[in-house]
Design a protein around this motif. Structure first.
Motif, PDB file in Angstrom:
ATOM      1  N   PHE A  45      36.391  31.550  50.976  1.00  0.00           N
ATOM      2  CA  PHE A  45      35.681  31.375  49.712  1.00  0.00           C
ATOM      3  C   PHE A  45      35.100  32.701  49.231  1.00  0.00           C
ATOM      4  CE2 PHE A  45      34.517  26.927  51.474  1.00  0.00           C
ATOM      5  CZ  PHE A  45      35.818  26.501  51.311  1.00  0.00           C
ATOM      6  N   THR A  46      34.524  33.459  50.136  1.00  0.00           N
ATOM      7  CA  THR A  46      33.937  34.747  49.780  1.00  0.00           C
ATOM      8  C   THR A  46      35.010  35.735  49.339  1.00  0.00           C
ATOM      9  OG1 THR A  46      32.136  34.376  51.349  1.00  0.00           O
ATOM     10  CG2 THR A  46      32.514  36.645  50.639  1.00  0.00           C
ATOM     11  N   ALA A  47      36.117  35.777  50.082  1.00  0.00           N
ATOM     12  CA  ALA A  47      37.188  36.716  49.744  1.00  0.00           C
ATOM     13  C   ALA A  47      37.812  36.391  48.394  1.00  0.00           C
ATOM     14  CB  ALA A  47      38.245  36.713  50.840  1.00  0.00           C
ATOM     15  N   LEU A  48      38.117  35.120  48.141  1.00  0.00           N
ATOM     16  CA  LEU A  48      38.717  34.744  46.864  1.00  0.00           C
ATOM     17  C   LEU A  48      37.729  34.945  45.715  1.00  0.00           C
ATOM     18  CD1 LEU A  48      40.721  31.509  47.771  1.00  0.00           C
ATOM     19  CD2 LEU A  48      41.620  33.794  47.313  1.00  0.00           C
ATOM     20  N   GLY A  49      36.474  34.585  45.948  1.00  0.00           N
ATOM     21  CA  GLY A  49      35.454  34.765  44.920  1.00  0.00           C
ATOM     22  C   GLY A  49      35.235  36.228  44.574  1.00  0.00           C
ATOM     23  N   GLY A  50      35.371  37.112  45.542  1.00  0.00           N
ATOM     24  CA  GLY A  50      35.234  38.542  45.297  1.00  0.00           C
ATOM     25  C   GLY A  50      36.469  39.166  44.684  1.00  0.00           C
ATOM     26  N   ALA A  51      37.623  38.593  44.955  1.00  0.00           N
ATOM     27  CA  ALA A  51      38.876  39.139  44.424  1.00  0.00           C
ATOM     28  C   ALA A  51      39.058  38.807  42.947  1.00  0.00           C
ATOM     29  CB  ALA A  51      40.059  38.615  45.227  1.00  0.00           C
ATOM     30  N   GLN A  52      38.501  37.700  42.500  1.00  0.00           N
ATOM     31  CA  GLN A  52      38.686  37.334  41.101  1.00  0.00           C
ATOM     32  C   GLN A  52      38.104  38.379  40.148  1.00  0.00           C
ATOM     33  OE1 GLN A  52      36.608  34.005  39.498  1.00  0.00           O
ATOM     34  NE2 GLN A  52      38.089  33.733  37.856  1.00  0.00           N
ATOM     35  N   THR A  94      47.602  33.733  40.402  1.00  0.00           N
ATOM     36  CA  THR A  94      46.997  32.814  41.356  1.00  0.00           C
ATOM     37  C   THR A  94      46.784  33.575  42.655  1.00  0.00           C
ATOM     38  OG1 THR A  94      48.124  30.912  40.377  1.00  0.00           O
ATOM     39  CG2 THR A  94      47.258  30.634  42.603  1.00  0.00           C
ATOM     40  N   LEU A  95      45.544  33.588  43.117  1.00  0.00           N
ATOM     41  CA  LEU A  95      45.216  34.162  44.419  1.00  0.00           C
ATOM     42  C   LEU A  95      45.174  33.022  45.422  1.00  0.00           C
ATOM     43  CD1 LEU A  95      42.318  36.557  43.397  1.00  0.00           C
ATOM     44  CD2 LEU A  95      44.630  37.207  44.049  1.00  0.00           C
ATOM     45  N   ILE A 110      42.654  30.300  43.628  1.00  0.00           N
ATOM     46  CA  ILE A 110      41.845  30.536  42.438  1.00  0.00           C
ATOM     47  C   ILE A 110      42.759  31.203  41.426  1.00  0.00           C
ATOM     48  CG2 ILE A 110      40.963  32.781  43.187  1.00  0.00           C
ATOM     49  CD1 ILE A 110      38.258  31.951  41.882  1.00  0.00           C
ATOM     50  N   ASP A 111      42.610  30.850  40.149  1.00  0.00           N
ATOM     51  CA  ASP A 111      43.490  31.434  39.135  1.00  0.00           C
ATOM     52  C   ASP A 111      42.686  32.241  38.116  1.00  0.00           C
ATOM     53  OD1 ASP A 111      42.331  29.602  37.395  1.00  0.00           O
ATOM     54  OD2 ASP A 111      44.083  28.291  37.331  1.00  0.00           O
ATOM     55  N   GLN A 112      43.383  32.718  37.083  1.00  0.00           N
ATOM     56  CA  GLN A 112      42.762  33.571  36.075  1.00  0.00           C
ATOM     57  C   GLN A 112      41.646  32.864  35.304  1.00  0.00           C
ATOM     58  OE1 GLN A 112      45.861  32.350  35.859  1.00  0.00           O
ATOM     59  NE2 GLN A 112      45.717  31.063  34.045  1.00  0.00           N
ATOM     60  N   ASN A 113      41.636  31.554  35.298  1.00  0.00           N
ATOM     61  CA  ASN A 113      40.582  30.797  34.628  1.00  0.00           C
ATOM     62  C   ASN A 113      39.393  30.508  35.527  1.00  0.00           C
ATOM     63  OD1 ASN A 113      42.061  30.590  32.207  1.00  0.00           O
ATOM     64  ND2 ASN A 113      43.245  28.896  33.067  1.00  0.00           N
TER      65      ASN A 113
END
Length: 142
Positions: A45-52, A94-95, A110-113
């Motif tokens: 969750f942290t990695a995806l949230g930071g990558a967006q 999409t990540l 997680i996507d661009q939106n």
């Protein structure tokens, strides 16, 4: 009168104690295992949230998501999750965080939106197209 003092425990007392400890362990060990898994999920969750935000910054500099990668903010693979970018174009991406090792079966995106989705999980956890499942039974707290 000769009174004998008896020291120690009877066999029944010892068996009752062993039974109580066994019951407590039967409940505590699975609960602890779920607790450890939920702790490891926070890594994804942290990695995806930071990558967006990094992907959005890349887009604002290049006007495309194509080419976004580890140098630009895509998380590096870890012991529990592999990270990948898919469907990259000028306007979409999409990540994905895919569980490995003890976290096999978990797949978060997680996507661009900013749409969070759980597209795969081990039995009993559940999937959800609108959030990241972080509890057994398909419950989401994010």
């Amino acid at each position: 009168m000769n009174k004998r003092l008896r020291n120690g425990f009877t066999l029944i007392e010892v068996m009752v104690t062993v039974a109580i400890v066994g019951i407590l362990l039967a409940v505590a060990i699975p609960a602890y295992g779920d607790y450890v898994v939920r702790g490891r999920l926070s890594e994804a969750f942290t990695a995806l949230g930071g990558a967006q935000p990094a992907a959005e910054q890349y887009w604002s500099n290049n006007r495309t998501y194509v080419g976004f990668g580890p140098i630009n903010g895509l998380p590096a693979n870890t012991a529990y999750f592999n990270y990948a970018l898919s469907g990259a174009s000028a306007s979409t991406y999409t990540l994905t965080a895919t569980g490995v090792g003890k976290m096999t079966g978990f797949v978060y995106t997680i996507d661009q939106n900013g749409t969070h989705a759980t597209t795969g999980s081990p039995p009993g956890w559940g999937v959800n197209a609108a959030c990241w499942v972080d509890h057994k039974g398909g419950a989401c707290t994010n």
